[in-house]
Design an enzyme around this catalytic site. Structure first.
Site, PDB file in Angstrom:
ATOM      1  N   THR A 185       0.862  -1.188   0.000  1.00  0.00           N
ATOM      2  CA  THR A 185       0.000   0.000   0.000  1.00  0.00           C
ATOM      3  C   THR A 185       0.891   1.228   0.000  1.00  0.00           C
ATOM      4  O   THR A 185       2.028   1.180   0.473  1.00  0.00           O
ATOM      5  CB  THR A 185      -0.871   0.063   1.256  1.00  0.00           C
ATOM      6  OG1 THR A 185      -0.002   0.055   2.387  1.00  0.00           O
ATOM      7  CG2 THR A 185      -1.817  -1.100   1.345  1.00  0.00           C
ATOM      8  N   GLU A 328      -5.988  -3.221  -0.697  1.00  0.00           N
ATOM      9  CA  GLU A 328      -6.484  -4.338   0.115  1.00  0.00           C
ATOM     10  C   GLU A 328      -7.728  -5.003  -0.469  1.00  0.00           C
ATOM     11  O   GLU A 328      -8.136  -6.061  -0.023  1.00  0.00           O
ATOM     12  CB  GLU A 328      -6.829  -3.847   1.535  1.00  0.00           C
ATOM     13  CG  GLU A 328      -5.644  -3.466   2.391  1.00  0.00           C
ATOM     14  CD  GLU A 328      -5.177  -2.020   2.189  1.00  0.00           C
ATOM     15  OE1 GLU A 328      -5.472  -1.437   1.126  1.00  0.00           O
ATOM     16  OE2 GLU A 328      -4.511  -1.480   3.100  1.00  0.00           O
ATOM     17  N   LYS A 439     -13.147  18.625  11.492  1.00  0.00           N
ATOM     18  CA  LYS A 439     -14.133  18.665  12.573  1.00  0.00           C
ATOM     19  C   LYS A 439     -14.221  20.084  13.105  1.00  0.00           C
ATOM     20  O   LYS A 439     -13.316  20.558  13.785  1.00  0.00           O
ATOM     21  CB  LYS A 439     -13.769  17.683  13.672  1.00  0.00           C
ATOM     22  CG  LYS A 439     -14.940  17.431  14.608  1.00  0.00           C
ATOM     23  CD  LYS A 439     -14.733  16.191  15.444  1.00  0.00           C
ATOM     24  CE  LYS A 439     -16.063  15.745  16.045  1.00  0.00           C
ATOM     25  NZ  LYS A 439     -15.947  14.575  16.871  1.00  0.00           N
ATOM     26  N   TRP A 444     -18.801  17.466  11.568  1.00  0.00           N
ATOM     27  CA  TRP A 444     -17.890  17.059  10.506  1.00  0.00           C
ATOM     28  C   TRP A 444     -18.151  17.812   9.205  1.00  0.00           C
ATOM     29  O   TRP A 444     -19.296  18.019   8.816  1.00  0.00           O
ATOM     30  CB  TRP A 444     -18.023  15.562  10.226  1.00  0.00           C
ATOM     31  CG  TRP A 444     -17.607  14.700  11.364  1.00  0.00           C
ATOM     32  CD1 TRP A 444     -18.425  13.979  12.180  1.00  0.00           C
ATOM     33  CD2 TRP A 444     -16.272  14.472  11.826  1.00  0.00           C
ATOM     34  NE1 TRP A 444     -17.680  13.307  13.125  1.00  0.00           N
ATOM     35  CE2 TRP A 444     -16.356  13.589  12.926  1.00  0.00           C
ATOM     36  CE3 TRP A 444     -15.012  14.922  11.436  1.00  0.00           C
ATOM     37  CZ2 TRP A 444     -15.249  13.150  13.631  1.00  0.00           C
ATOM     38  CZ3 TRP A 444     -13.903  14.489  12.129  1.00  0.00           C
ATOM     39  CH2 TRP A 444     -14.023  13.612  13.212  1.00  0.00           C
TER      40      TRP A 444
END
Ligand code: AMP
Length: 543
Positions: A185, A328, A439, A444
């Site tokens: 990754t 993944e 935030k 959010w």
């Protein structure tokens, strides 16, 4: 009671032998420094058989990891099959990694041999003495004039193939769970982590790309994989193409938008796939090429802005089809093509559907989970939480790293690190990466949505929103904006454009006009680099 069907392993040798037998006449073309080269599948298959012998002759061990440091080419596709069909594991190395990361992953993977493109030698050969585990460096001569080291470890790909006898007989891999390929990754935080695909996961993932509601890849297609073969195996597309016998067009080292559009035009490419940055670079040139052969332009790896997809729709006659996934997840997990329940929607609403990440493909299960309570959230299109995934081509653990609690749940699902909503019909909308959410005053703000709205401004080329530390609100959004050439805009113009498009408290506090958004090795916005540049002392959650 057990069913009474034959138990046959799902392995790449089947894919190879099928292609060799029935698609021998199909074509694999590669753009080279001085033109193009073309082979038939039959010629390619014979070379795969020779390469298999080469690996044995060089004494590459039975389960060896075999590194590739290469462009998207026919020869790379030879490695894609010769390595796993002989039971070994192809480790595709990201050519854009820094030296230390490269060294780390070659060592971590335990690569015994590395196949390296001649033009890329300067990026990796200086590490050779620090990588004693790599016994052979095989140079694939891509026509560059880079000097080839005079060293006994260095061998020439074509010379090896020329003297090798083609492997005679059928390749066999008895156990479908045998490892086939390894990709690390991009690892924006911490060390890169190895995802180890199996034959079974690769075959099933290929099969899913052939289904009508995903990519519908088929024998009549001519596929141009622009996404690098080191980035999640070019999204598994080379394997899928060989499974269905599609013609392949490989871009080689020429990744400029004009070169890619020229390939599409010349070879009547039907399907192509790449990250949004590539498709963005092509927008100004769309009118200069005949792209009428295209039936699908796949975009993923990061969010495909609505404005970008629409620019393709108007400029090339088809929008970008967005897909979401990760290293993944092999990576195909969702595809955003409108479904029958979208029939009758107007152009703007359909563009909105395409700007979502879409529906999970068959055999992939998704759920959204409240990160604090761990409770599963409803699919109502508004509740958002961490996206988790499960399925036969989704990682269960990292190579050599065990099963890490930050990445996998107790019941074996992958924690994606993405935050999303899912609607009643299963359409996923990514809100953010967990660590990129802003935030503000306990609420959010989705940086992805804000970026989408900023990029809808005709004079904006790219926008990345990051969190700016704020005493009162804890964080406030700051936008980093790249303007079109010659455009002149100020902070107030961006804010005026956003007013009415987003809630008032989402309006960015600061706008930084920059020349370019820094990118990671796989072409994603590097918000880490932007945070370090603009708010180096900011203490941000998860940063
Ligand atoms: P990688 O493993 O390098 O392919 O990175 C996977 C990550 O890229 C995902 O977890 C997402 O954050 C991001 N990503 C991939 N596809 C999309 C997409 N269509 N929209 C938004 N983000 C995406």
């Amino acid at each position: 009671m057990h069913g009474l069907m034959q138990d046959r392993p799902l392995t790449l040798p089947h894919v190879f032998h099928r292609a060799e037998r029935i698609f021998g006449h199909k074509s694999i073309l590669t753009a080279t420094v001085d033109g193009e080269s073309r082979v038939t599948y039959a010629q390619w298959a014979e070379r795969v058989r020779r390469l298999a012998t080469v690996l044995d002759t060089l004494g590459v061990s039975a389960e060896a990891r075999v590194g590739s440091f290469a462009w998207n080419t026919q020869r790379h596709l030879e490695l894609y099959f010769a390595v796993p069909c002989t039971g070994r594991v192809l480790h595709t190395l990201n050519i854009r990694l820094f030296a230390e990361q490269l060294q780390y992953i070659v060592e971590h993977a335990g690569d015994e041999i590395v196949f390296v493109e001649r033009s890329l030698l300067p990026l990796i050969w200086p590490l050779a003495d620090r990588l004693p585990g790599v016994r052979h460096w095989v140079v694939i001569d891509d026509g560059a004039d880079t000097e080839i080291p005079d060293d006994p470890r260095v061998l020439d790909y074509e010379q090896l193939l020329a003297v090798a006898e083609p492997f005679d007989g059928r390749f066999t891999v008895e156990d479908e769970d045998t490892a086939a390929a390894l990709c690390y990754t991009s690892g924006t935080t911490g060390n890169p982590k190895g995802v180890l695909y199996s034959h079974r996961s690769t075959v099933l993932h290929s099969l899913i790309s052939l289904t009508a509601d995903t990519l519908g890849l088929g024998e009549r297609d001519r596929l141009l994989p622009v996404v690098p073969m080191f980035h999640v195996n070019a999204w598994g597309l080379p394997y899928a193409a060989v499974l269905c016998g599609a013609d392949l067009v490989f871009p080689g080292p020429a990744m400029r938008p004009g070169a890619l559009l020229g390939l599409i035009q010349r070879h009547r490419v039907t399907v192509t796939a790449g990250v949004p940055t590539i498709w963005l670079g092509a927008v100004p040139l769309l009118g200069d090429y005949d792209l009428s052969s295209l039936r699908m332009v796949l975009g993923g790896g990061s969010a495909v802005p609505k404005s970008l997809s629409e620019a393709w729709r108007t400029g090339a006659g088809l929008p970008i089809t967005q897909a979401w996934g990760m290293t993944e997840t092999s990576p195909l997990a969702t595809v955003a093509s409108p479904r029958s329940h979208h029939d009758g929607l107007g152009a703007a609403a359909l563009a909105g559907v395409r700007a979502s990440q879409g529906q999970a493909v068959p055999l992939v299960d998704l759920r959204i989970v409240d990160p604090e309570s761990g409770a599963e959230l409803p699919w109502d299109g508004t509740a958002f939480g961490e996206l988790q995934a499960s399925g036969p081509w989704i990682a269960a653990a990292y190579f050599g790293g065990g099963s890490d609690a930050n990445s996998f749940t107790g019941d074996g699902w992958l924690r994606t690190g993405d935050v999303a909503t899912i609607d009643a019909k299963g359409f996923v909308r990514l809100v953010d990466r967990t660590k990129d959410l802003v935030k503000s005053g306990g609420e959010w703000i989705s940086s992805v949505e804000l970026e989408n709205e900023i990029m809808a401004h005709p004079d904006v080329v790219e926008a990345a929103v990051i969190a700016k530390p704020d005493e009162r609100w804890s964080e406030r959004p700051a936008a980093c904006v790249v303007l079109a050439e010659g455009a002149r805009l100020g902070t107030e113009d961006i804010v005026a454009h956003l007013t009415g498009r987003v809630a008032k408290w989402w309006l960015p506090d600061e706008v930084h006009f920059i020349d370019e958004v820094p990118k990671t090795s796989t072409g994603k916005f590097s918000k880490k680099a932007l945070r370090e540049r603009f708010y180096p002392s900011g203490v941000l959650p998860g940063a």
